[in-house]
Design a protein around this motif. Structure first.
Motif, PDB file in Angstrom:
ATOM      1  N   CYS A 210      36.152  39.108  40.797  1.00 44.35           N
ATOM      2  CA  CYS A 210      36.450  38.430  39.534  1.00 44.35           C
ATOM      3  C   CYS A 210      37.940  38.102  39.429  1.00 44.35           C
ATOM      4  N   HIS A 211      38.811  39.001  39.964  1.00 45.47           N
ATOM      5  CA  HIS A 211      40.253  38.756  39.895  1.00 45.47           C
ATOM      6  C   HIS A 211      40.955  39.590  40.957  1.00 45.47           C
ATOM      7  N   PHE A 212      41.912  38.979  41.651  1.00 43.01           N
ATOM      8  CA  PHE A 212      42.663  39.685  42.688  1.00 43.01           C
ATOM      9  C   PHE A 212      43.402  40.897  42.139  1.00 43.01           C
ATOM     10  N   LEU A 213      43.824  40.847  40.867  1.00 45.10           N
ATOM     11  CA  LEU A 213      44.583  41.967  40.303  1.00 45.10           C
ATOM     12  C   LEU A 213      43.730  43.217  40.148  1.00 45.10           C
ATOM     13  N   ALA A 214      42.425  43.104  40.348  1.00 46.81           N
ATOM     14  CA  ALA A 214      41.583  44.302  40.371  1.00 46.81           C
ATOM     15  C   ALA A 214      42.005  45.224  41.512  1.00 46.81           C
ATOM     16  N   GLY A 215      42.708  44.669  42.506  1.00 49.96           N
ATOM     17  CA  GLY A 215      43.246  45.517  43.564  1.00 49.96           C
ATOM     18  C   GLY A 215      44.208  46.556  43.037  1.00 49.96           C
ATOM     19  N   LEU A 216      44.961  46.207  41.986  1.00 38.76           N
ATOM     20  CA  LEU A 216      45.852  47.189  41.362  1.00 38.76           C
ATOM     21  C   LEU A 216      45.046  48.315  40.720  1.00 38.76           C
ATOM     22  N   MET A 217      43.890  47.952  40.144  1.00 35.22           N
ATOM     23  CA  MET A 217      43.044  48.976  39.541  1.00 35.22           C
ATOM     24  C   MET A 217      42.514  49.924  40.606  1.00 35.22           C
ATOM     25  N   LEU A 218      42.173  49.383  41.764  1.00 36.45           N
ATOM     26  CA  LEU A 218      41.701  50.231  42.856  1.00 36.45           C
ATOM     27  C   LEU A 218      42.804  51.195  43.309  1.00 36.45           C
ATOM     28  N   ILE A 219      44.036  50.712  43.373  1.00 40.30           N
ATOM     29  CA  ILE A 219      45.169  51.579  43.727  1.00 40.30           C
ATOM     30  C   ILE A 219      45.353  52.668  42.663  1.00 40.30           C
ATOM     31  N   ALA A 220      45.266  52.273  41.388  1.00 45.18           N
ATOM     32  CA  ALA A 220      45.407  53.249  40.297  1.00 45.18           C
ATOM     33  C   ALA A 220      44.321  54.315  40.381  1.00 45.18           C
ATOM     34  N   GLN A 221      43.095  53.894  40.675  1.00 43.31           N
ATOM     35  CA  GLN A 221      41.999  54.865  40.780  1.00 43.31           C
ATOM     36  C   GLN A 221      42.195  55.787  41.977  1.00 43.31           C
ATOM     37  N   LEU A 249      35.790  45.974  52.088  1.00 44.12           N
ATOM     38  CA  LEU A 249      35.091  45.235  53.142  1.00 44.12           C
ATOM     39  C   LEU A 249      34.221  44.122  52.556  1.00 44.12           C
ATOM     40  N   LEU A 250      33.580  44.404  51.413  1.00 39.64           N
ATOM     41  CA  LEU A 250      32.785  43.369  50.760  1.00 39.64           C
ATOM     42  C   LEU A 250      33.662  42.213  50.281  1.00 39.64           C
ATOM     43  N   PHE A 251      34.887  42.534  49.880  1.00 44.72           N
ATOM     44  CA  PHE A 251      35.808  41.519  49.354  1.00 44.72           C
ATOM     45  C   PHE A 251      36.609  40.832  50.451  1.00 44.72           C
ATOM     46  N   LEU A 252      36.561  41.371  51.647  1.00 46.26           N
ATOM     47  CA  LEU A 252      37.399  40.878  52.742  1.00 46.26           C
ATOM     48  C   LEU A 252      37.227  39.378  53.028  1.00 46.26           C
ATOM     49  N   PRO A 253      36.006  38.806  52.950  1.00 48.78           N
ATOM     50  CA  PRO A 253      35.888  37.364  53.221  1.00 48.78           C
ATOM     51  C   PRO A 253      36.789  36.508  52.342  1.00 48.78           C
ATOM     52  N   TRP A 254      36.901  36.856  51.057  1.00 49.19           N
ATOM     53  CA  TRP A 254      37.756  36.034  50.197  1.00 49.19           C
ATOM     54  C   TRP A 254      39.236  36.336  50.429  1.00 49.19           C
ATOM     55  N   VAL A 255      39.552  37.546  50.841  1.00 49.31           N
ATOM     56  CA  VAL A 255      40.934  37.847  51.218  1.00 49.31           C
ATOM     57  C   VAL A 255      41.351  36.948  52.377  1.00 49.31           C
ATOM     58  N   MET A 256      40.444  36.757  53.330  1.00 50.35           N
ATOM     59  CA  MET A 256      40.750  35.890  54.471  1.00 50.35           C
ATOM     60  C   MET A 256      40.955  34.446  54.006  1.00 50.35           C
ATOM     61  N   VAL A 257      40.172  34.008  53.022  1.00 53.39           N
ATOM     62  CA  VAL A 257      40.341  32.652  52.487  1.00 53.39           C
ATOM     63  C   VAL A 257      41.746  32.483  51.925  1.00 53.39           C
ATOM     64  N   ALA A 258      42.213  33.465  51.156  1.00 51.97           N
ATOM     65  CA  ALA A 258      43.557  33.384  50.565  1.00 51.97           C
ATOM     66  C   ALA A 258      44.637  33.459  51.637  1.00 51.97           C
ATOM     67  N   LEU A 259      44.428  34.310  52.651  1.00 47.13           N
ATOM     68  CA  LEU A 259      45.436  34.450  53.706  1.00 47.13           C
ATOM     69  C   LEU A 259      45.546  33.189  54.557  1.00 47.13           C
ATOM     70  N   LEU A 260      44.459  32.438  54.656  1.00 47.60           N
ATOM     71  CA  LEU A 260      44.482  31.200  55.436  1.00 47.60           C
ATOM     72  C   LEU A 260      45.120  30.042  54.670  1.00 47.60           C
ATOM     73  N   ASN A 261      45.384  30.251  53.374  1.00 51.79           N
ATOM     74  CA  ASN A 261      45.953  29.175  52.551  1.00 51.79           C
ATOM     75  C   ASN A 261      47.104  29.712  51.696  1.00 51.79           C
ATOM     76  N   PRO A 262      48.109  30.337  52.313  1.00 50.63           N
ATOM     77  CA  PRO A 262      49.177  30.966  51.518  1.00 50.63           C
ATOM     78  C   PRO A 262      50.037  29.964  50.766  1.00 50.63           C
ATOM     79  N   GLU A 263      50.181  28.743  51.310  1.00 43.86           N
ATOM     80  CA  GLU A 263      51.006  27.742  50.629  1.00 43.86           C
ATOM     81  C   GLU A 263      50.419  27.388  49.263  1.00 43.86           C
ATOM     82  N   LYS A 264      49.104  27.242  49.210  1.00 43.54           N
ATOM     83  CA  LYS A 264      48.465  26.891  47.930  1.00 43.54           C
ATOM     84  C   LYS A 264      48.561  28.039  46.936  1.00 43.54           C
TER      85      LYS A 264
END
Length: 521
Positions: A210-221, A249-264
C-alpha cells in the motif's frame, strides 16, 4: 463489561455517538469537494493511460474540450485496463506500490468513475480503521476497554482522518493496515503460534504493497521485538524474523520495479527537497499536530499555532505519563512507532534540507499513536482518586471531542478541505460564467486536469509549450490564461494583447500564488 457500562455511564453513550457521527461524516459530501492534485494521478492510473498518452493528446492539437479529457479521468470502453494501471505505475510512479490503485481500478469497473464511487474506496479503507484500532487497544491495554472506545471516538471525529478518508488516495487504507499489522503482531507475540505469525506476515506485506513507508513500520516492529526480548534470540524473535522476511520477499517484485527506475522516483519526490524557513517548519509541525482534533483554514498559520500549543502540551504530557506508568510492551511499541517514523525524516530535513516532516499524509499512521496516547491520558486521569485530575480528564476529553466534531462538521459542506485549492473553485466559477471560454496554460497540465472536473463539459482547453500564446480563436470567445508564466505575459503584451487580471490567490505564509488573466479577442 461494556454492555453493563452502557446502562450506567453517560460517557459510554457519548463516545458511541461520537463514533457513529464520525462514520456518518465520512460518507457526506464526497462528491462536493474539488479533486486534490494527487487524486488526479489516481484518476489517470484508474484509466490505464499514462502521462505520455495525455501529453500527446493535449499538446497534439490546438484545443481540446473538457469532455475529451474524460477518458483520462476514469474507466472507458477502450482503455488499456488493469495492465495499463500497473504499467503506468511502474513507468511513472514506481514510488507508489500497486495495491490501492489496482483495487481502485476494479472498484471503478464495478461502481463507475464518479467522485462518489472513487472516493468511497477511501471511505471504506478508513472504516476498517475502527475495528483495527479497537483490537490494537485491547492488545495494548487488555484491562482497560474504555481506552479502546476513547481511541475510536478521537479517530472518528479527527479532521485529518476524515480528510484522507474522503480522498481517492491510498492513505486511509494504509493507516488501517498499519494499525492492523500492529494488532496482529501483538497477538502473534501473545499466542506464539505459526498461524498467528503467518497472519502478521500477510498484514505487513499488504501494508508494504500500500505504501513504501510501511517499511519504516516494519523496522519499528523489529526494534520493538528486540527490546521486548531483551536482545535475546528467543523463539518469538525468530518467528518475527521469519514473518518479516516472508513479507519482504512478497514485496520484493515491486522493490525491483522501483530500483530499475530510480530517476523517476527521484523526479516524483523532488518537491520534498524544497526547504522552508525554520519558523515555518515549526509552525507547520504544530499545525499538523493540531489537525488531530481541530482544523480550519487560515491564510496565516499563526492562529492554528496558538490553538495547537495546548494540544501539543496535552500530547507530550500523555507521552510522558505513558512512559512513566504504562505497561512496558505498550510504551515500547508506541515509542518505537513514533520515533522510527519521525526521526529519519527530521534528520534528512536537518542535514540536507527539505520539508518531509511537514507532509501530514506521510505521517498518517502516527496519528494513531496520538489517538491512543490521548485516550490513555484521558482515561487514566478520569480514574485518578484525586478530584482535580478526575475533573481535568473529563474536561480535556469533552473539549477534545467537541473540537473534533465542530471542525469536522464545518469542513464537510465546504468546497475544499480547509481552504486548500479554494482558488480553483473560484476560477471555475469565473470561467463557467463566461460565454464560449477557452482556458490556456503554459504550466503543469495536471493542474488543469484537476480543474477540468468542475468546468462545463464544452469548455475548451489549450495546453501550450512554455511562453507560447494561443494563436487564433473565433472573435466571440473569451480567452483565459491560467497562472501564465511571466515570459508568456510579456509575449502577449509584445503581440499587442493586454492581459487583464481577473483573479489572484496568494498565500502569504508560503508565497504560493495562482492568477487568472483574460484576453478578449
Amino acid at each position: 463489561m461494556i454492555r453493563k457500562k452502557l446502562l450506567k455511564s453517560p460517557q459510554i453513550w457519548f463516545l458511541l455517538l461520537a463514533i457513529a457521527l464520525g462514520i456518518l461524516l465520512r460518507t457526506q459530501n464526497i462528491a462536493g469537494k474539488l479533486y486534490w492534485i494527487d487524486e488526479t494521478f489516481t484518476l489517470l492510473r484508474v484509466s490505464g493511460y499514462t502521462t505520455q498518452d495525455v501529453t500527446e493528446t493535449v499538446y497534439g492539437q490546438d484545443v481540446v474540450t473538457v469532455e475529451e479529457l474524460q477518458k483520462y479521468q476514469g474507466t472507458s470502453p477502450k482503455d488499456p485496463g488493469i495492465q495499463g494501471t500497473l504499467l503506468g505505475l511502474a513507468l511513472e510512479e514506481p514510488q507508489h506500490p500497486p495495491l490501492y490503485f489496482a483495487l481502485s481500478r476494479f472498484w471503478a469497473e464495478i461502481f463507475g468513475s464518479s467522485k462518489t464511487a472513487l472516493r468511497s474506496l477511501g471511505v471504506l479503507g478508513s472504516l476498517l480503521g475502527f475495528p483495527a484500532l479497537y483490537w490494537l487497544c485491547r492488545e495494548l491495554f487488555p484491562a482497560q476497554p474504555l481506552i479502546s472506545l476513547w481511541t475510536m471516538a478521537l479517530y472518528a471525529v479527527s479532521p485529518v482522518a476524515i480528510r484522507y478518508a474522503q480522498a481517492a488516495r491510498q492513505y486511509s487504507l494504509w493507516f488501517s493496515l498499519t494499525v492492523l499489522s500492529n494488532a496482529l503482531l501483538l497477538r502473534a507475540l501473545r499466542k506464539d503460534s505459526v498461524w498467528s505469525w503467518v497472519g502478521y506476515g500477510f498484514a505487513i506485506a499488504s501494508s508494504l504493497y500500500c505504501h513504501f513507508l510501511a517499511g519504516l513500520m516494519l523496522i519499528a516492529q523489529g526494534l520493538f521485538v528486540v527490546l521486548l526480548e531483551h536482545f535475546r534470540p528467543t523463539r518469538r524473535f525468530f518467528y518475527f524474523i521469519g514473518a518479516a522476511v516472508g513479507a519482504v520477499l512478497l514485496f520484493l517484485p515491486w522493490v525491483m520495479v522501483a530500483l530499475l527506475n530510480p530517476e523517476k522516483v527521484a523526479e516524483t519526490t523532488s518537491h520534498l527537497e524544497d526547504s522552508l524557513s525554520w519558523l515555518n517548519m515549526v509552525q507547520l509541525w504544530i499545525v499538523g499536530l493540531t489537525k488531530t482534533l481541530f482544523a480550519a483554514h487560515f491564510r496565516f498559520t499563526f492562529q492554528l499555532v496558538l490553538i495547537g500549543i495546548p494540544l501539543s502540551l496535552c500530547v507530550f504530557y500523555s507521552l510522558y505519563h505513558l512512559w512513566r506508568y504504562g505497561p512496558r510492551p505498550t510504551k515500547l511499541l508506541l515509542f518505537c512507532w513514533l520515533g522510527t517514523f519521525f526521526l529519519p525524516f527530521l534528520a534528512l530535513d536537518l542535514i540536507v534540507g527539505g520539508q518531509r516532516t511537514v507532509q501530514d499524509r506521510y505521517f498518517l499512521p502516527c496519528y494513531a499513536v496520538i489517538y491512543i496516547v490521548l485516550a490513555y491520558g484521558i482515561v487514566t486521569a478520569q480514574q485518578s482518586p484525586r478530584s482535580l485530575q478526575h475533573k481535568l480528564g473529563q474536561s480535556i476529553g469533552a473539549i477534545a471531542l467537541t473540537l473534533g466534531i465542530v471542525s469536522s462538521v464545518i469542513a464537510i459542506p465546504a468546497p475544499t478541505w480547509w481552504g486548500l485549492s479554494e482558488f480553483d473553485v473560484e476560477i471555475a466559477q469565473i470561467i463557467n460564467a463566461a460565454p464560449n471560454p477557452v482556458l490556456v496554460t503554459d504550466g503543469y497540465f495536471f493542474w488543469i486536469l484537476r480543474l477540468a472536473q468542475d468546468l462545463n463539459p464544452q469548455t475548451q482547453l489549450a495546453f501550450r509549450p512554455e511562453s507560447t500564446p494561443l494563436e487564433t480563436t473565433p472573435a466571440q470567445q473569451q480567452i483565459f490564461y491560467y497562472n501564465p508564466s511571466p515570459k508568456l505575459q510579456q509575449t502577449l503584451v509584445s503581440q499587442g494583447q493586454q492581459p487583464e487580471p481577473v483573479y489572484e490567490f496568494r498565500d502569504d505564509s508560503t508565497g504560493f500564488t495562482v492568477t487568472l488573466y483574460r484576453v478578449s479577442s
